[in-house]
Write an enzyme that holds these catalytic residues in place. Structure first.
Site, PDB file in Angstrom:
ATOM      1  N   ASN B  86      -0.185  39.652  14.426  1.00 30.91           N
ATOM      2  CA  ASN B  86       0.195  40.932  13.409  1.00 30.91           C
ATOM      3  C   ASN B  86       0.551  40.562  12.161  1.00 30.91           C
ATOM      4  OD1 ASN B  86       1.127  41.914  16.637  1.00 30.91           O
ATOM      5  ND2 ASN B  86      -0.427  43.194  15.611  1.00 30.91           N
ATOM      6  N   ILE B  93       3.059  41.624   7.051  1.00 30.65           N
ATOM      7  CA  ILE B  93       3.334  41.795   8.254  1.00 30.65           C
ATOM      8  C   ILE B  93       2.689  43.268   8.738  1.00 30.65           C
ATOM      9  CG2 ILE B  93       5.186  42.351   9.956  1.00 30.65           C
ATOM     10  CD1 ILE B  93       6.981  40.585   7.843  1.00 30.65           C
ATOM     11  N   CYS B  94       1.992  43.212   9.777  1.00 34.06           N
ATOM     12  CA  CYS B  94       1.526  44.886  10.236  1.00 34.06           C
ATOM     13  C   CYS B  94       2.563  45.233  11.120  1.00 34.06           C
ATOM     14  CB  CYS B  94       0.206  44.667  10.758  1.00 34.06           C
ATOM     15  SG  CYS B  94      -0.554  45.938  11.519  1.00 34.06           S
ATOM     16  N   LEU B  95       3.286  46.165  10.629  1.00 33.09           N
ATOM     17  CA  LEU B  95       4.347  47.157  11.454  1.00 33.09           C
ATOM     18  C   LEU B  95       4.613  48.196  10.959  1.00 33.09           C
ATOM     19  CD1 LEU B  95       6.679  46.071  13.686  1.00 33.09           C
ATOM     20  CD2 LEU B  95       8.058  45.682  11.491  1.00 33.09           C
ATOM     21  N   ASP B 126      -3.547  45.578  17.569  1.00 29.97           N
ATOM     22  CA  ASP B 126      -3.423  46.222  16.034  1.00 29.97           C
ATOM     23  C   ASP B 126      -3.211  44.884  15.228  1.00 29.97           C
ATOM     24  OD1 ASP B 126      -2.624  48.210  14.067  1.00 29.97           O
ATOM     25  OD2 ASP B 126      -0.439  48.523  14.662  1.00 29.97           O
TER      26      ASP B 126
END
Ligand SMILES: [Zn+2]
Ligand SMILES: [Zn+2]
Lengths: 462, 157
Positions: B86, B93-95, B126
């Site tokens: 992620n 950052i994928c959050l 994801d």
């Protein structure tokens, strides 16, 4: 330094009230009891070494998985007077109890039945049983089926069971009865002292609470300046978390040393902030001094509780060491230390916060969750969450429709009907300075919304 | 420069007075909206440091509070190279809480805690770094080994 000496000096030098010192555990007298008991036991041939061997035995027995065969258990030292909780959960008052040293011997020969004891010890005990059995040793037999159905817990591991072919021999000791009677009586005394102290401080705290309420009442004009001084004092106090941790990582109750350290830190912060000097009128100074005194008293109570608890642990350890009767493992609930320290501190601190601090609301509790400033003017959304009007406008301008706290879609349709007038009155009353400042800021930002950034510059020049 | 909103001052104060275990965030002297951040890799994760020297497992990040914060989320990026499904090569950052799920009631400390949690629970379904996510799904053991290797190599204290 020996503990007894240290204990005495601590009691003498740390300024405890005389009544407390009188109620402290009489460590040296208890020690004398132990000495007498030790003599008594050796006169019976039960010197610590012999008893130690026996005790080791009992421990092995207790640790063994199979306890159905209790022939391997040569003696028991019974402290539990089988006082049961009666199920109501009510704690019965401490009772003095009779400790019993009980041996199991062969009915006919008086021999102690245990294969694991060395010959010398066995012989010694046998002699003891026979000899004392003929003289003053009480030999008692319990009737068969003596199971007591009303007290099922009596038949637990540390109560004597009836064994066919064996007799229980109770060795009469006097010094141990004396020791435990004294210890329990003194613990009861400490408990009573704690109750009295709690009562007394309760009164003290309540009366200070009324005084503070009076001194900070925003409806009295003369209080106007002092309200914020008191607020800042209490804020420092709360932030310090003197008796209990207040951070995410530390919620624990502090021990006396740590609490004292925090309290000193609080005093230092008060000094550098110059807050206490701003309390000029006599009634304010008096209330402040009482507040500090109450805290000192809690500290002292904590400390007193701690040293007495240590004294109790030490004396029981000494009892074991000198007599090898192994009481530490089997100390019944009558000899638990009255939770003086933690209990008194907790109860009193709770009272300080409900009876005193609560009279002066802290801004923290009325901060807008978005800008973290005072919620002025307060807008209550449909979901019940309250924000300041400035943040609501910002959210509406940004098409942020969801409440930041619960994500319900309550932002878009909020309007002037959502103003919380009651809260607004309250804030105005208790936080007049903060409200004024925030009002000024809100007006400035409203101007910026209308006329652009230039408005701000112009205002700042003025 | 515009005055710093009270909220940012308060958040910064609390971060230094009551730091989150395993996380530090210190603002630059010349730009109080820009923070140097370190996050310790969580225990029992491939981002954990060693018990003995050289320890490691410390990741550097940068965090920036945009002008309209807290209406918009902070911008956060890993500076230390990290092998994580992620987090991409540029440290982005994928959050969800940094994007669609941001709420103005969230704070710097809550965001950093979420990032620390993300290190402990990678979510390859994801992904942001597609190649890493693929590797993670195809051969998780190998992926974890690589993550450990990178931690040792780059995440020095
Ligand atoms: Zn606000
Ligand atoms: Zn809400």
């Amino acid at each position: 330094m020996k503990f007894g000496q240290l204990f005495k000096e601590t009691l003498r030098n740390e300024g405890f009230p005389p009544e407390w010192i009188e109620s402290a555990l009489s460590y040296s007298q208890l020690k004398k009891c132990i000495n007498r008991l030790s003599t008594e036991l050796s006169e019976l041939g039960l010197d610590p070494d012999t008893l130690g061997k026996l005790l080791k035995h009992v421990e092995d027995y207790n640790a063994a998985a199979d306890q159905s065969d209790d022939r391997a258990r040569p003696f028991e030292y019974i402290l539990d007077d089988s006082e049961d909780e009666d199920g109501t959960g009510e704690k019965k008052p401490r009772k003095t109890f009779q400790p019993k040293l009980v041996f199991h011997v062969d009915e006919v020969t008086g021999a102690l039945h245990s294969a694991q004891l060395d010959e010398k010890t066995k012989r010694k005990l046998q002699m003891l049983a026979v000899e004392t059995g003929m003289t003053e040793l009480r030999v008692f037999e319990e009737p068969d089926n003596q199971e007591t159905p009303s007290h099922p817990t009596v038949a637990s591991a540390n109560s004597p069971k009836n064994r066919p072919g064996y007799r229980k021999i109770e060795i009469p000791l006097t010094s141990d009865t004396e020791f435990f009677t004294k210890l329990t009586a003194e613990l009861s005394g400490l408990e009573a002292l704690q109750k009295r102290e709690e009562q007394r401080m309760h009164g003290e705290i309540q009366s200070l609470g009324r005084q503070i309420a009076h001194l900070t009442d925003p409806d009295r004009r003369s209080n106007k300046k002092l309200l914020s001084v008191w607020r800042q004092i209490f804020q420092l106090y709360l932030e310090e978390g003197i008796f209990f941790g207040t951070t995410e990582s530390d919620h624990s109750a502090h021990d006396a040393a740590k609490a004292q350290e925090r309290f000193n830190d609080f005093c230092e912060k008060l000094r550098t902030s110059g807050l206490s000097e701003r309390l000029k009128k006599k009634e304010n100074i008096e209330a402040f001094n009482t507040f500090m005194n109450i805290n000192q008293e809690i500290l002292q109570g904590l400390r007193f509780g701690e040293i007495n608890e240590t004294a109790m642990k030490k004396i029981l350890k000494k009892f074991d060491k000198r007599t090898a009767l192994g009481v530490k493992a089997t100390v019944p609930k009558q000899i638990t230390y009255p939770s003086f320290s933690s209990h008194l501190a907790k109860a009193v601190c709770a009272e300080v916060s409900t009876e005193i601090l609560s009279h002066v609301p802290q801004i923290e509790d009325y901060a807008c969750p978005m800008c973290m400033e005072i919620k002025w003017r307060p807008v209550r959304l449909g979901c019940g969450h309250v924000f300041c009007i400035r943040c609501l406008i910002v959210m509406q301008n940004n098409k942020q429709d969801r409440c930041p706290l619960c994500r319900e879609q309550t932002v878009a349709n909020a309007n002037s009907d959502n103003l919380d007038e009651e809260l607004a009155q309250y804030l105005k009353k208790w936080f007049p300075d903060e409200v004024k400042e925030k009002q000024r800021y809100n007006e400035l930002m409203a101007g910026v919304d209308q006329y652009g950034e230039v408005y701000k510059e112009k205002c700042c020049v003025m | 420069m515009a005055a710093l909103p009270k909220r940012i001052i308060k958040e910064t104060e609390r971060l230094s007075k009551e730091p989150v275990p395993g996380i530090s965030a210190v603002p630059h002297d010349d730009n109080l909206r820009y923070f140097d951040v370190t996050i310790d890799g969580p225990a029992q994760s491939p981002y954990e440091g060693t018990l003995l020297p050289p320890f490691g497992g410390v990741f550097k990040l940068e965090l920036f509070l945009p002008d309209d914060y807290p209406m918009t989320p902070p911008k956060v990026r890993f500076l230390t190279k990290i092998y994580h499904p992620n987090i991409d090569r540029l440290g982005r950052i994928c959050l969800d809480v940094l994007k669609s799920n941001w709420s103005p009631a969230l704070q710097i400390r809550t965001i950093l805690l979420s990032i620390q949690a993300l290190l402990g629970a990678p979510n390859p379904d994801d992904p942001l770094a597609n190649d890493v996510a693929q590797q993670w799904k195809e051969d998780q053991n190998q992926a974890i080994a690589t993550a450990k290797e990178w931690t040792e190599k780059f995440a020095k204290a």
